[in-house]
Structure formats: structure tokens, C-alpha cells
Design a protein around this motif. Sequence first.
Motif, PDB file in Angstrom:
ATOM      1  N   THR A  41       0.833  -1.204   0.000  1.00  0.00           N
ATOM      2  CA  THR A  41       0.000   0.000   0.000  1.00  0.00           C
ATOM      3  C   THR A  41       0.863   1.248   0.000  1.00  0.00           C
ATOM      4  OG1 THR A  41      -1.730  -1.177   1.198  1.00  0.00           O
ATOM      5  CG2 THR A  41      -1.823   1.221   1.238  1.00  0.00           C
ATOM      6  N   GLU A  42       1.892   1.253   0.828  1.00  0.00           N
ATOM      7  CA  GLU A  42       2.788   2.406   0.889  1.00  0.00           C
ATOM      8  C   GLU A  42       3.487   2.613  -0.453  1.00  0.00           C
ATOM      9  OE1 GLU A  42       6.445   4.195   3.572  1.00  0.00           O
ATOM     10  OE2 GLU A  42       5.800   2.125   3.883  1.00  0.00           O
ATOM     11  N   GLU A  43       3.920   1.534  -1.070  1.00  0.00           N
ATOM     12  CA  GLU A  43       4.582   1.638  -2.371  1.00  0.00           C
ATOM     13  C   GLU A  43       3.616   2.191  -3.426  1.00  0.00           C
ATOM     14  OE1 GLU A  43       6.619  -1.341  -5.621  1.00  0.00           O
ATOM     15  OE2 GLU A  43       6.691  -1.879  -3.500  1.00  0.00           O
ATOM     16  N   GLY A  44       2.371   1.716  -3.402  1.00  0.00           N
ATOM     17  CA  GLY A  44       1.366   2.217  -4.337  1.00  0.00           C
ATOM     18  C   GLY A  44       1.093   3.703  -4.137  1.00  0.00           C
ATOM     19  N   LEU A  45       0.985   4.110  -2.884  1.00  0.00           N
ATOM     20  CA  LEU A  45       0.752   5.528  -2.589  1.00  0.00           C
ATOM     21  C   LEU A  45       1.935   6.383  -3.015  1.00  0.00           C
ATOM     22  CD1 LEU A  45      -0.940   5.321   0.910  1.00  0.00           C
ATOM     23  CD2 LEU A  45      -1.990   6.110  -1.206  1.00  0.00           C
ATOM     24  N   ASN A  46       3.139   5.897  -2.767  1.00  0.00           N
ATOM     25  CA  ASN A  46       4.331   6.653  -3.175  1.00  0.00           C
ATOM     26  C   ASN A  46       4.378   6.808  -4.686  1.00  0.00           C
ATOM     27  OD1 ASN A  46       5.277   7.100  -0.603  1.00  0.00           O
ATOM     28  ND2 ASN A  46       6.616   5.328  -0.585  1.00  0.00           N
ATOM     29  N   ASN A  47       4.074   5.743  -5.414  1.00  0.00           N
ATOM     30  CA  ASN A  47       4.069   5.822  -6.879  1.00  0.00           C
ATOM     31  C   ASN A  47       3.005   6.798  -7.369  1.00  0.00           C
ATOM     32  OD1 ASN A  47       6.173   4.003  -7.142  1.00  0.00           O
ATOM     33  ND2 ASN A  47       4.826   2.240  -7.362  1.00  0.00           N
ATOM     34  N   LYS A  50       4.180  10.362  -6.680  1.00  0.00           N
ATOM     35  CA  LYS A  50       5.211  10.756  -7.640  1.00  0.00           C
ATOM     36  C   LYS A  50       4.576  11.125  -8.974  1.00  0.00           C
ATOM     37  CE  LYS A  50       8.983   7.964  -5.805  1.00  0.00           C
ATOM     38  NZ  LYS A  50       9.834   6.777  -6.049  1.00  0.00           N
ATOM     39  N   LYS A  51       3.589  10.336  -9.410  1.00  0.00           N
ATOM     40  CA  LYS A  51       2.919  10.592 -10.686  1.00  0.00           C
ATOM     41  C   LYS A  51       2.197  11.940 -10.650  1.00  0.00           C
ATOM     42  CE  LYS A  51      -0.808   8.918 -13.568  1.00  0.00           C
ATOM     43  NZ  LYS A  51      -1.972   8.058 -13.640  1.00  0.00           N
ATOM     44  N   VAL A  52       1.448  12.182  -9.588  1.00  0.00           N
ATOM     45  CA  VAL A  52       0.708  13.439  -9.457  1.00  0.00           C
ATOM     46  C   VAL A  52       1.676  14.617  -9.379  1.00  0.00           C
ATOM     47  CG1 VAL A  52      -0.792  14.762  -7.910  1.00  0.00           C
ATOM     48  CG2 VAL A  52      -1.333  12.388  -8.432  1.00  0.00           C
ATOM     49  N   ASP A  53       2.748  14.460  -8.626  1.00  0.00           N
ATOM     50  CA  ASP A  53       3.750  15.517  -8.508  1.00  0.00           C
ATOM     51  C   ASP A  53       4.382  15.808  -9.866  1.00  0.00           C
ATOM     52  OD1 ASP A  53       5.378  17.341  -6.909  1.00  0.00           O
ATOM     53  OD2 ASP A  53       7.024  15.947  -7.337  1.00  0.00           O
ATOM     54  N   ARG A  54       4.743  14.775 -10.601  1.00  0.00           N
ATOM     55  CA  ARG A  54       5.354  14.957 -11.915  1.00  0.00           C
ATOM     56  C   ARG A  54       4.385  15.652 -12.868  1.00  0.00           C
ATOM     57  NH1 ARG A  54       9.191  16.724 -13.489  1.00  0.00           N
ATOM     58  NH2 ARG A  54      10.197  15.505 -11.909  1.00  0.00           N
ATOM     59  N   GLU A  55       3.112  15.238 -12.868  1.00  0.00           N
ATOM     60  CA  GLU A  55       2.118  15.879 -13.739  1.00  0.00           C
ATOM     61  C   GLU A  55       1.959  17.353 -13.391  1.00  0.00           C
ATOM     62  OE1 GLU A  55      -1.362  13.492 -13.234  1.00  0.00           O
ATOM     63  OE2 GLU A  55      -0.626  11.902 -14.563  1.00  0.00           O
ATOM     64  N   HIS A  56       1.931  17.657 -12.100  1.00  0.00           N
ATOM     65  CA  HIS A  56       1.803  19.048 -11.669  1.00  0.00           C
ATOM     66  C   HIS A  56       3.015  19.869 -12.107  1.00  0.00           C
ATOM     67  CE1 HIS A  56       0.774  22.501  -9.193  1.00  0.00           C
ATOM     68  NE2 HIS A  56       2.015  22.478  -8.749  1.00  0.00           N
ATOM     69  N   LYS A  57       4.208  19.330 -11.881  1.00  0.00           N
ATOM     70  CA  LYS A  57       5.418  20.049 -12.259  1.00  0.00           C
ATOM     71  C   LYS A  57       5.494  20.233 -13.768  1.00  0.00           C
ATOM     72  CE  LYS A  57       8.265  18.774  -8.328  1.00  0.00           C
ATOM     73  NZ  LYS A  57       9.408  17.964  -7.874  1.00  0.00           N
TER      74      LYS A  57
END
Length: 72
Positions: A41-47, A50-57
Motif C-alpha cells: 500500500t505504501e509503495e502504491g501511494l508513493n508511486n 510521484k505521478k501526481v507531482d510529476r504531472e503538476h510540475k
Amino acid sequence: MADNDNRVEMGDLTPNLEERLEKVEKGLDIMERHADALEQTEEGLNNYMKKVDREHKDSHFHSVPRPRKHVL
């Protein structure tokens, strides 16, 4: 003398601390029993983060994609 009025006896705190300790131990026991599920679950949340952060950036800080570059 005023300091003595504000003191709490250790005997008064012991039941509350024991209850808290029991809750912590139960929580740790649950986490140990379900360590694999928690890790996945933690790995899924981290991924996902990261995806949301990358899209925002990408949409706010980096160069704008070509199709949108000259749009007013």
C-alpha cells in the motif's frame, strides 16, 4: 508551594499510561502481522504521489508542450 499544587502523582498517571501503551502495542502487533500489505500500500501511494507531482510540475514549471505553446 504553588509548584506542589500543580504536580500530579505518578500513581494517577499510571493507568492512563498503561492504556496508551496497550494501544500502541496492539497497533504495532497489527502492523507486524500485515507488514506485506502495508508495504504494498505504501509503495502504491508513493508511486501515485510521484505521478501526481510529476504531472503538476510538468504542467506548471517546465516548458509548455508544443500544441499549447502559442495559444493565447
